[in-house]
Design a protein around this motif. Sequence first.
Motif, short mmCIF file in Angstrom:
data_model
loop_
_atom_site.label_atom_id
_atom_site.label_comp_id
_atom_site.label_asym_id
_atom_site.label_seq_id
_atom_site.Cartn_x
_atom_site.Cartn_y
_atom_site.Cartn_z
N ASN A 61 19.65 14.28 44.92
CA ASN A 61 20.78 13.34 44.96
C ASN A 61 20.78 12.31 43.84
O ASN A 61 21.79 11.64 43.63
CB ASN A 61 20.84 12.65 46.32
N ILE A 62 19.67 12.14 43.10
CA ILE A 62 19.67 11.14 42.02
C ILE A 62 19.23 11.70 40.67
O ILE A 62 19.23 10.98 39.68
CB ILE A 62 18.80 9.91 42.38
N GLY A 63 18.86 12.95 40.61
CA GLY A 63 18.34 13.53 39.38
C GLY A 63 19.28 13.41 38.20
O GLY A 63 18.90 12.98 37.11
N THR A 64 20.53 13.79 38.39
CA THR A 64 21.50 13.74 37.30
C THR A 64 21.74 12.30 36.84
O THR A 64 21.77 12.02 35.64
CB THR A 64 22.83 14.39 37.73
N GLU A 65 21.88 11.39 37.79
CA GLU A 65 22.13 10.00 37.43
C GLU A 65 20.99 9.40 36.62
O GLU A 65 21.21 8.71 35.62
CB GLU A 65 22.39 9.15 38.67
N LEU A 66 19.75 9.66 37.03
CA LEU A 66 18.61 9.14 36.27
C LEU A 66 18.57 9.73 34.86
O LEU A 66 18.36 9.01 33.88
CB LEU A 66 17.30 9.43 37.00
N LEU A 67 18.77 11.03 34.74
CA LEU A 67 18.75 11.66 33.43
C LEU A 67 19.81 11.06 32.51
O LEU A 67 19.52 10.71 31.35
CB LEU A 67 18.97 13.17 33.55
N ILE A 68 21.01 10.88 33.00
CA ILE A 68 22.09 10.31 32.18
C ILE A 68 21.74 8.88 31.78
O ILE A 68 21.93 8.48 30.62
CB ILE A 68 23.44 10.39 32.92
N ARG A 69 21.21 8.09 32.69
CA ARG A 69 20.80 6.72 32.35
C ARG A 69 19.76 6.72 31.24
O ARG A 69 19.81 5.92 30.31
CB ARG A 69 20.22 6.01 33.57
N TRP A 70 18.77 7.60 31.36
CA TRP A 70 17.70 7.64 30.37
C TRP A 70 18.19 8.10 29.00
O TRP A 70 17.73 7.62 27.98
CB TRP A 70 16.56 8.53 30.85
N LEU A 71 19.14 9.02 28.99
CA LEU A 71 19.64 9.55 27.72
C LEU A 71 20.68 8.66 27.05
O LEU A 71 20.89 8.77 25.84
CB LEU A 71 20.23 10.95 27.92
N THR A 72 21.33 7.81 27.81
CA THR A 72 22.43 7.01 27.24
C THR A 72 22.11 5.52 27.21
O THR A 72 23.03 4.71 27.09
CB THR A 72 23.73 7.24 28.03
N GLY A 73 20.85 5.16 27.28
CA GLY A 73 20.48 3.75 27.24
C GLY A 73 20.89 3.09 25.93
O GLY A 73 20.99 3.74 24.89
N ALA A 74 21.13 1.79 25.98
CA ALA A 74 21.59 1.05 24.80
C ALA A 74 20.48 0.88 23.76
O ALA A 74 20.76 0.76 22.57
CB ALA A 74 22.12 -0.32 25.23
N GLU A 75 19.24 0.86 24.20
CA GLU A 75 18.12 0.65 23.29
C GLU A 75 17.77 1.95 22.55
O GLU A 75 17.72 3.01 23.15
CB GLU A 75 16.88 0.20 24.08
N TRP A 76 17.54 1.83 21.25
CA TRP A 76 17.04 2.98 20.50
C TRP A 76 16.05 2.48 19.47
O TRP A 76 16.36 1.53 18.77
CB TRP A 76 18.17 3.76 19.82
N PRO A 77 14.86 3.01 19.39
CA PRO A 77 14.40 4.16 20.17
C PRO A 77 14.25 3.79 21.64
O PRO A 77 14.08 2.62 21.98
CB PRO A 77 13.06 4.50 19.54
N PRO A 78 14.31 4.80 22.51
CA PRO A 78 14.23 4.53 23.95
C PRO A 78 12.83 4.10 24.36
O PRO A 78 11.89 4.16 23.58
CB PRO A 78 14.60 5.88 24.57
N PHE A 79 12.70 3.71 25.62
CA PHE A 79 11.42 3.25 26.15
C PHE A 79 10.45 4.40 26.38
O PHE A 79 9.28 4.18 26.66
CB PHE A 79 11.63 2.49 27.47
N TYR A 80 10.91 5.65 26.25
CA TYR A 80 10.06 6.80 26.51
C TYR A 80 9.81 7.58 25.22
O TYR A 80 10.63 7.61 24.31
CB TYR A 80 10.68 7.73 27.56
N ALA A 81 8.63 8.23 25.18
CA ALA A 81 8.29 9.09 24.05
C ALA A 81 8.72 10.53 24.33
O ALA A 81 9.07 11.27 23.42
CB ALA A 81 6.79 9.04 23.79
N SER A 82 8.68 10.91 25.61
CA SER A 82 9.08 12.26 26.00
C SER A 82 9.42 12.28 27.48
O SER A 82 9.04 11.37 28.23
CB SER A 82 7.96 13.27 25.71
N MET A 83 10.13 13.33 27.89
CA MET A 83 10.46 13.54 29.30
C MET A 83 10.16 14.99 29.66
O MET A 83 10.57 15.90 28.94
CB MET A 83 11.94 13.27 29.58
N THR A 84 9.47 15.18 30.77
CA THR A 84 9.25 16.49 31.35
C THR A 84 9.77 16.39 32.78
O THR A 84 9.18 15.69 33.60
CB THR A 84 7.76 16.88 31.35
N LEU A 85 10.90 17.03 33.04
CA LEU A 85 11.60 16.83 34.31
C LEU A 85 11.79 18.14 35.05
O LEU A 85 12.05 19.18 34.44
CB LEU A 85 12.98 16.20 34.05
#
Length: 93
Positions: A61-85
Amino acid sequence: GARRVVAIERDERCLEALAEVSNHYPGRLHVIPGDALKTDFAALAGEAGGPVKIVANLPYNIGTELLIRWLTGAEWPPFYASMTLMFQREVAE
């Protein structure tokens, strides 16, 4: 292995088991009881000292929403180095 793992868990039934695992790895597993949608992931990464690796089995129920938030964040570079989902098949289709 990882120096530190942060687990965010909403299901009360899982918290006891995670506490047991945490006791076996003092200082390496930090369990945050709560809702991932309300978590400030950038702040957690800042506490860790820089970009983090996200490894997650995301709930249906929240997988898509979290992924979109992580990919479209205002900060670049993002807070993550990689994602394995991992997603449930219904989300991936």
